[in-house]
Structure formats: C-alpha cells, structure tokens
Enzyme design. Structure first.
Site, PDB file in Angstrom:
ATOM      1  CB  CYS A  88      -1.732   7.979  -2.350  1.00 46.68           C
ATOM      2  SG  CYS A  88      -0.835   6.708  -3.274  1.00 46.68           S
ATOM      3  CB  CYS A 109      -0.772   0.045  -2.579  1.00 46.65           C
ATOM      4  SG  CYS A 109       0.330   0.935  -1.460  1.00 46.65           S
TER       5      CYS A 109
END
Length: 358
Positions: free
Chosen positions: A201, A103
């Site tokens: 997440c 990410c």
C-alpha cells in the site's frame, strides 16, 4: 459474548462481502476503515493501493447500503512505527520483509482489536481467505486454509494467537473468489468488479527503494562481488536487490548470475550461479505457534518460505533461545531472510516466524 462485530473494510470486494455475510448471520455490525498513511509517507499516490480516498468512499457506500454505521480510524502514527519503519530497517539490514504480515499483526489484530474491546465489541471480521475454528477435542482454536486454495491467505496470518482467534471471524473461508464476486454483484455493491490490490500500500508503484531513500536520505552505491570477495563492479546499493534476483542487475560478467547474498555491513551484493541459491535449512525468529504451545520435540510437517511458494516436507524443532530450526528434505530456492516460514499439518497452520540471516 455479545453479537456485536467490527468489520475491517478496505474498500475492496472481499471485506464488503464479509460485512454482508456477518449481517446475514445476525451480527450487529459496524464498518471500519483504518487510515494508515498519507501520500507524503509513500511519496506517491495510486488507485491500485488500499486505504486511498476512493477506497474509503467504496467502503462507506457498502456500509450504508447494508445499514451499518461506518467509521475511519486514524492509525497513521502506529503504522509508520510498526510497519513502514520496520520495512525500511529490514531492507537496510539486508533482508526482504513482508509488510502485510506486520500490518495484520500490529494493526488489524493489534490496534483494531484493542479498539473493538474498548467499544465492547466482541468480534473482528475481515475479508481474509482463511478459516478459524475451535477444535472441540483440544479446546484450541485452529487456523486452516480456505476453500479457495488460489486465494488462501494463511501465510500472512501466522502471528495470530489463541486470544485473537477467539475474537476473529473469517466469513469468506468457505467460499471461492468467483462466489464472493457473485454475492457482491447480486447485492449491487459498487466494488463488485473492483480489481484486487497487488502492491504494497505504501509502495504503490513498486519502487520500494525510492521509499527507503525518501525516509533515510540518499542511499550510497555499493559493489558487486563473488563469494570469494573478488570485486565485479559497482552496484546501486543493497536496498535495490533481492535474494534470487537474476535480471536488471545492471552488470555483465559473461555468464548468468544471481544475487546469492546481501552484506549490509559492506553494502555488498554477492553474485553467483543459481545453484548457490539452494539450501535445505533455516532458522526463524519471532516464532508463533498457533496453539500457544511449542512442541516438546522435533516434528515432521510442511514448510512454506514465500507467499506464492509451495509447501515442502521438513522437520522443525524449537531451540532453547525460542527460535525454530527448520530442515527441509529437499533443497529450497532462495530462502530469503526477512520473509516468513510458515509450517503446516495438511491444511492446518502450526505456526510461523521470520527467516533470519545465515
């Protein structure tokens, strides 16, 4: 360079204080939150994750309080491709990935930095606990550990290049977490006491196997075996297990056993005694040297093989194929393919890469 800065705001206290500090230092700032996934991508919803609707509301609240323009960028498609798909494929290959690293690499310091350049904004600022500074003697940018060693996040930043570091600001690098919360409280930020996100997440309930099955279809059951190939019983399939796991195996073999290897071709989980988990060497691919230059010969340094692990003395050598071979002075427990090895010289990050299967 201009003094315009884009602040990557997750809705948490760290990125909010980073925005405050950048404004305080005289930067012309805009706040940005990246929309990375929808509920159907993860199959669940949770207040414990980043990038949720409430996080967007918190980030917007802080941005408006600081007099900053605020935007939400939709990067869902790229996040699916570069992070979630890679996460799934790594597990299917018998590895245990760290999606936070991808990410950072592809989203924050890839797409977001590209968007900043398109908008003629010179700097990206984040709430990472790390230090980026230029060494005036060498002319190179360096990545160093933060003042708060308990919060230091350099382990997940090893992919940073010289170009990226020249456009990055880490305002929290010289602060501790209590100091950051105090700044947030003094400024009346809505998220001053907000808990840190602990989960991946897109796997907010911790059930990563469910995400993999949702995206690939029902994963077949496999077998447990010992290192000699003797079948010990039926497993739920390799995606349900990680190297070093010794609990919740769902099998009893009369003695304490650990997952010592995963074989994706046979969908086989190898069990053995804890001593089988220890090794003193590894090979890492996708390796990035922070300086942009690989050392010409073997170097002595410190190596770290998991986020919450400790650094250990080792030697590292660049191989002809671009991979890096690391030899530790003492054996390390559960060196896990898919995780990262990060090399340090004291508090300075030398580089890092993805641990390859043996």
């Amino acid at each position: 360079m201009n003094n315009r800065a884009m602040i990557a705001m997750s809705g948490g206290v760290d990125s909010s204080v980073a925005a405050y500090l950048m404004k305080k230092d005289g930067f012309d700032c805009i706040g940005v939150t990246m929309k990375l996934y929808d509920n159907e991508d993860a199959g669940v919803s949770s207040r414990k994750t980043c990038c949720s609707l409430s996080d967007v509301e918190d980030a917007r609240s802080v941005a408006y309080k600081l007099g900053m323009k605020y935007y939400v960028f939709n990067f869902r498609d790229k996040f699916n491709e570069k992070v979630i798909d890679k996460f799934v494929n790594s597990y299917l290959a018998g590895m245990t990935p760290n999606p936070c690293i991808d990410c950072n690499r592809y989203m924050k310091f890839g797409l977001l930095m590209q968007r900043a350049k398109e908008l003629e904004i010179d700097y990206i600022a984040t709430g990472h606990y790390a230090v980026a500074e230029k060494n005036e003697k060498t002319g190179k940018f360096e990545l160093k550990k933060s003042a708060d060693k308990n919060k230091d996040q350099t382990y997940v930043l090893w992919s940073l290049t010289q170009e990226e570091l020249s456009h990055l600001k880490f305002p929290l690098g010289k602060l501790t977490k209590p100091e950051v919360r105090k700044i947030a409280e003094e400024n009346g930020f809505v998220n001053a006491e907000k808990h840190d996100s602990q989960d991946i997440c897109f796997v907010p309930d911790g059930d990563y196997a469910k995400v993999i099955e949702m995206r690939t279809g029902k994963y077949p059951k496999g077998i447990f075996a010992d290192k000699n190939g003797v079948r010990l019983g039926e497993s739920k399939g390799i995606i349900h297990y990680t190297l070093g796991q010794g609990r919740h195996l769902g099998i009893s073999i009369g003695k304490k056993a650990y997952v010592t290897k995963l074989d994706p071709e046979k969908n086989e989980v190898i069990l053995g005694p804890e001593e089988d988990l220890f090794s003193d060497e590894l090979t890492a691919g996708e390796f990035n040297w922070i300086s942009g230059e690989a050392p010409e010969k073997k170097i002595e340094c410190l190596g770290k093989v998991r986020y919450r692990g400790k650094e250990a003395e080792c030697e590292a050598e660049q191989l002809a194929d671009g991979k890096v071979f690391v030899k530790f002075k003492e054996k390390q427990r559960a060196i896990t393919p898919g995780q990262s090895v990060v090399l340090y010289d004291s508090d300075t990050v030398l580089g890092g890469g993805i641990i390859r299967p043996r």
